[in-house]
Design a protein around this motif. Structure first.
Motif, PDB file in Angstrom:
ATOM      1  N   ARG A 100     -28.323 -10.227 -32.908  1.00  0.00           N
ATOM      2  CA  ARG A 100     -29.158 -11.265 -32.318  1.00  0.00           C
ATOM      3  C   ARG A 100     -28.682 -11.612 -30.912  1.00  0.00           C
ATOM      4  N   GLU A 101     -27.373 -11.725 -30.738  1.00  0.00           N
ATOM      5  CA  GLU A 101     -26.801 -12.030 -29.425  1.00  0.00           C
ATOM      6  C   GLU A 101     -27.154 -10.932 -28.420  1.00  0.00           C
ATOM      7  N   HIS A 102     -27.037  -9.684 -28.859  1.00  0.00           N
ATOM      8  CA  HIS A 102     -27.375  -8.560 -27.986  1.00  0.00           C
ATOM      9  C   HIS A 102     -28.857  -8.585 -27.619  1.00  0.00           C
ATOM     10  N   GLU A 103     -29.713  -8.854 -28.612  1.00  0.00           N
ATOM     11  CA  GLU A 103     -31.151  -8.921 -28.342  1.00  0.00           C
ATOM     12  C   GLU A 103     -31.462 -10.038 -27.349  1.00  0.00           C
ATOM     13  N   ARG A 104     -30.794 -11.183 -27.510  1.00  0.00           N
ATOM     14  CA  ARG A 104     -31.012 -12.296 -26.600  1.00  0.00           C
ATOM     15  C   ARG A 104     -30.567 -11.922 -25.188  1.00  0.00           C
ATOM     16  N   ASP A 105     -29.408 -11.255 -25.079  1.00  0.00           N
ATOM     17  CA  ASP A 105     -28.928 -10.825 -23.758  1.00  0.00           C
ATOM     18  C   ASP A 105     -29.905  -9.851 -23.105  1.00  0.00           C
ATOM     19  N   VAL A 106     -30.398  -8.912 -23.892  1.00  0.00           N
ATOM     20  CA  VAL A 106     -31.355  -7.932 -23.364  1.00  0.00           C
ATOM     21  C   VAL A 106     -32.628  -8.634 -22.911  1.00  0.00           C
ATOM     22  N   LEU A 107     -33.100  -9.588 -23.716  1.00  0.00           N
ATOM     23  CA  LEU A 107     -34.317 -10.326 -23.362  1.00  0.00           C
ATOM     24  C   LEU A 107     -34.120 -11.126 -22.081  1.00  0.00           C
ATOM     25  N   LEU A 108     -32.975 -11.806 -21.970  1.00  0.00           N
ATOM     26  CA  LEU A 108     -32.691 -12.570 -20.753  1.00  0.00           C
ATOM     27  C   LEU A 108     -32.633 -11.665 -19.532  1.00  0.00           C
ATOM     28  N   LYS A 109     -31.994 -10.517 -19.682  1.00  0.00           N
ATOM     29  CA  LYS A 109     -31.893  -9.578 -18.562  1.00  0.00           C
ATOM     30  C   LYS A 109     -33.279  -9.076 -18.162  1.00  0.00           C
ATOM     31  N   ALA A 110     -34.110  -8.773 -19.164  1.00  0.00           N
ATOM     32  CA  ALA A 110     -35.466  -8.297 -18.871  1.00  0.00           C
ATOM     33  C   ALA A 110     -36.274  -9.384 -18.164  1.00  0.00           C
ATOM     34  N   MET A 111     -36.120 -10.630 -18.629  1.00  0.00           N
ATOM     35  CA  MET A 111     -36.843 -11.727 -17.991  1.00  0.00           C
ATOM     36  C   MET A 111     -36.358 -11.922 -16.553  1.00  0.00           C
ATOM     37  N   GLU A 112     -35.056 -11.803 -16.335  1.00  0.00           N
ATOM     38  CA  GLU A 112     -34.510 -11.954 -14.984  1.00  0.00           C
ATOM     39  C   GLU A 112     -35.009 -10.838 -14.065  1.00  0.00           C
ATOM     40  N   GLU A 113     -35.009  -9.598 -14.574  1.00  0.00           N
ATOM     41  CA  GLU A 113     -35.509  -8.477 -13.769  1.00  0.00           C
ATOM     42  C   GLU A 113     -36.994  -8.654 -13.466  1.00  0.00           C
ATOM     43  N   ASN A 114     -37.746  -9.127 -14.450  1.00  0.00           N
ATOM     44  CA  ASN A 114     -39.173  -9.363 -14.240  1.00  0.00           C
ATOM     45  C   ASN A 114     -39.384 -10.450 -13.181  1.00  0.00           C
TER      46      ASN A 114
END
Length: 168
Positions: A100-114
């Motif tokens: 879950r932590e990894h998924e959250r990190d990936v989601l945050l990174k994707a949102m930041e890149e977007n």
């Protein structure tokens, strides 16, 4: 050769007793004949014969006596099983939390890149719009200059045609 054959006999008797449980009751004698040897191994022909009454006593194998299990031993085993279950459950929960932590990190990174991409695209579009506006204003200014020059030259041309000598 005799020792290896005896080992083979004991292994084969064990296998046969597992495959044919009825042979445990009336134990059978075996005759083993080697067939031609191959590169991949050896082949044997096993011939089972009913045993003689004399060999029954020699082959009688008894199972080891079962020891009595106390209530305390059962309790210890149940507690150990419960501990293992809890440990396994904790391990699974930890793994899920890490995922879950990894998924959250990936989601945050994707949102930041977007967000970065959107901001850069917006800035680029703004610069392009400003450049277009500047080009448009420069084009309009040049067009006005040419029109004014034409107006001045046409006015001068009219004056010179109307009054070539300067008098009317």
């Amino acid at each position: 050769v005799a020792k290896s054959k005896m080992k083979e006999i004991s292994v084969l008797s064990l296998i046969c007793s597992c495959l044919y449980p009825e042979t445990r009751k009336n134990i059978m004698d075996m005759d083993i004949k080697p067939i031609n040897k191959r590169a991949s191994g050896q082949a044997f022909e096993v011939i089972l014969k009913p045993s003689s009454p004399v060999s029954d006593v020699a082959h009688c194998i008894t199972s080891p006596p079962k020891r009595d299990i106390s209530l305390e031993d059962i309790q210890k085993k149940l507690e150990a099983a419960e501990d293992r279950r809890r440990s396994q459950e904790a391990q699974i929960l930890q793994t899920l939390a890490e995922k879950r932590e990894h998924e959250r990190d990936v989601l945050l990174k994707a949102m930041e890149e977007n967000s970065n991409f959107s901001r850069m695209a917006e800035e680029k579009l703004q610069m392009k719009m400003e450049q277009i506006e500047e080009n448009r204003l420069a084009y309009l200014a040049a067009l006005m200059d040419r029109l004014q020059e034409k107006a001045i030259s046409s006015t001068e041309l009219r004056r010179s045609k109307v009054c070539p000598s300067g008098t009317r």
